[in-house]
Design an enzyme around this catalytic site. Structure first.
Site, PDB file in Angstrom:
ATOM      1  N   SER A 193       0.840  -1.200   0.000  1.00 49.80           N
ATOM      2  CA  SER A 193       0.000   0.000   0.000  1.00 49.80           C
ATOM      3  C   SER A 193       0.876   1.252   0.000  1.00 49.80           C
ATOM      4  O   SER A 193       1.726   1.402  -0.866  1.00 49.80           O
ATOM      5  CB  SER A 193      -0.963  -0.047   1.185  1.00 49.80           C
ATOM      6  OG  SER A 193      -1.951   0.948   1.074  1.00 49.80           O
ATOM      7  N   ASP A 346      -9.548  -4.221  -5.688  1.00 47.88           N
ATOM      8  CA  ASP A 346      -8.768  -3.161  -5.051  1.00 47.88           C
ATOM      9  C   ASP A 346      -8.797  -1.918  -5.930  1.00 47.88           C
ATOM     10  O   ASP A 346      -8.510  -1.995  -7.130  1.00 47.88           O
ATOM     11  CB  ASP A 346      -7.318  -3.642  -4.858  1.00 47.88           C
ATOM     12  CG  ASP A 346      -6.410  -2.598  -4.229  1.00 47.88           C
ATOM     13  OD1 ASP A 346      -6.928  -1.601  -3.700  1.00 47.88           O
ATOM     14  OD2 ASP A 346      -5.186  -2.793  -4.266  1.00 47.88           O
ATOM     15  N   HIS A 376      -7.726  -5.075  -1.037  1.00 45.65           N
ATOM     16  CA  HIS A 376      -6.761  -4.207  -0.385  1.00 45.65           C
ATOM     17  C   HIS A 376      -6.731  -4.471   1.117  1.00 45.65           C
ATOM     18  O   HIS A 376      -7.768  -4.651   1.744  1.00 45.65           O
ATOM     19  CB  HIS A 376      -7.084  -2.737  -0.643  1.00 45.65           C
ATOM     20  CG  HIS A 376      -5.915  -1.839  -0.391  1.00 45.65           C
ATOM     21  ND1 HIS A 376      -4.952  -1.604  -1.345  1.00 45.65           N
ATOM     22  CD2 HIS A 376      -5.520  -1.171   0.715  1.00 45.65           C
ATOM     23  CE1 HIS A 376      -4.035  -0.796  -0.848  1.00 45.65           C
ATOM     24  NE2 HIS A 376      -4.351  -0.524   0.411  1.00 45.65           N
TER      25      HIS A 376
END
Length: 406
Positions: A193, A346, A376
């Protein structure tokens, strides 16, 4: 009389808690979870619990009891891991940055590879402890020395402190690798991320450095790589898929940069980007560059009106430290071998796809893994047994297999 006030207070807390549960329960049944995502019922339950925490945190913040981000950090900070007999684990500080190093106890005939792990969490959440199980696993399975960076978080430490701390710590480790039995020519940077954002930024900033060893490779797990276009196919498809909603992504970016969150809507619409910048970067950021199989059902957004005042407020979004996809080709062509892991469910999926294309266009070797049922924040559940997700293991094992090749 005191007991009466205490009873009223307790009753008020109970009513508030029941209301929160009812709101979260309503959210539970209305949430649209894709049927082909990894363990949809479990994901629905976890997101319901997170929503409950988020609502509670916002209300306590309004009451002045505790900051919203502080409570979320406490609750999502991960559980302590058991002692690991296979690893020597030690806390360190490099240039004021907290670290934790994981060294295999088994003697090695030669110097080991090193892995620098940079955790995700929007630059606001996450910690060494919350990624403890991941770092231990990578160290054991790849027989590597793993260094977990505990960079200081926003908003207490303002942007770009996080990127600069990751850069400083990486340079220090490259210079002192021998001390930890690490071959400085075999150091890999890994992040998930926003940790992937920081990892990308670090590698880009070190491209032209000649006074230190070169980074050997980078591993980017569903990285955030650009803040110009929030209307790509993956943004449309996964706008309301946990845990990173499209709106939540922009909200956290603004919080990370210490900006007014009321700017969220014009940024989502693209009103922060002037036509000249859109034209300049359309060669790198455009739905046209996404493979057709990832554009099923995609509808191009309506033209938006450019708002100069919004653009002026968010200049940081156009810096490569926030949007690494905007780095020039002279930098990108010098990047190390790269592993990119994307997840179908995601909003950041297309950031990874666009960066993959940019790297390949610049003759950088790319290993790409796409997790069809992934979402995610999946790796945040890694190592928790029945409470984890199969996709969590899939993602981390892709990273480990890549690392073992170096």
């Amino acid at each position: 009389m005191e007991s009466y006030y205490i009873l009223v207070l307790l009753a008020g807390i109970l009513v508030a808690f029941v209301l929160l549960v009812l709101i979260a329960t309503d959210h539970f049944f209305k949430e649209q979870i894709p049927s082909d995502v990894d363990q949809p019922a479990k994901l629905r339950l976890y997101h319901c619990l997170y929503t409950l925490v988020e609502i509670l945190a916002k209300n306590l913040n309004h009451l002045g009891i505790i900051k919203e981000h502080t409570l979320i950090r406490l609750i999502t900070g991960g559980l302590p891991a058991w002692q690991d007999s296979q690893l020597f684990i030690k806390d360190l500080h490099f240039d004021g940055v907290p670290m934790r190093i994981y060294l295999p106890r088994e003697p090695s005939a030669s110097k080991r590879r090193g892995v620098i792990f940079i955790h995700g969490g929007c630059g606001i959440f996450g910690s060494i402890r919350s990624y403890e199980r991941i770092c231990r696993y990578i160290a054991r399975k790849s027989d590597s020395v793993v260094l977990s960076l505990g960079y200081h978080l926003a908003p207490e430490y303002r942007y770009p402190a996080q990127t600069l701390e990751c850069l400083s710590a990486t340079v220090h480790f490259l210079k002192t690798a021998d001390t930890y039995g690490v071959d400085p020519a075999r150091i890999i940077v890994c992040g998930d991320s926003v940790g992937g954002t920081f990892a990308t930024s670090v590698c880009q900033e070190l491209v032209h450095r000649t006074d230190i060893p070169k980074i050997r490779a980078q591993v980017l797990i569903y990285p955030f790589l650009q803040a110009l276009n929030f209307n790509l196919p993956s943004d449309q498809k996964n706008a309301a898929v946990p845990f990173l909603f499209r709106e939540r992504a922009v909200h956290f970016i603004l919080k990370y940069l210490n900006k007014d969150c009321s700017l969220k809507e014009p940024i989502l619409a693209g009103s922060h980007v002037p036509g000249s910048i859109n034209l300049k970067y359309s060669k790198w950021i455009s739905p046209d560059l996404i493979p057709d199989e990832f554009k099923l059902g995609y509808k191009p957004p309506l033209p938006t009106v450019f708002l100069p005042q919004v653009h002026e407020e968010v200049q940081e979004l156009f810096e490569p430290r926030v949007s690494p996809l905007l780095a020039e080709d002279a930098v990108v062509c010098g990047l190390p071998d790269t592993c990119i892991v994307t997840c179908e469910h995601d909003v950041l999926r297309d950031d990874g796809l666009l960066y993959k294309k940019r790297l390949e266009d610049n003759n950088v070797h790319v290993t790409w893994h796409h997790v069809e049922n992934g979402f995610h924040a999946a790796v945040g559940f890694f190592g928790y047994g029945i409470f984890s997700f199969p996709s969590s293991n899939t993602i981390i094992n892709h990273a480990v297999d890549f690392i073992k090749g170096y």
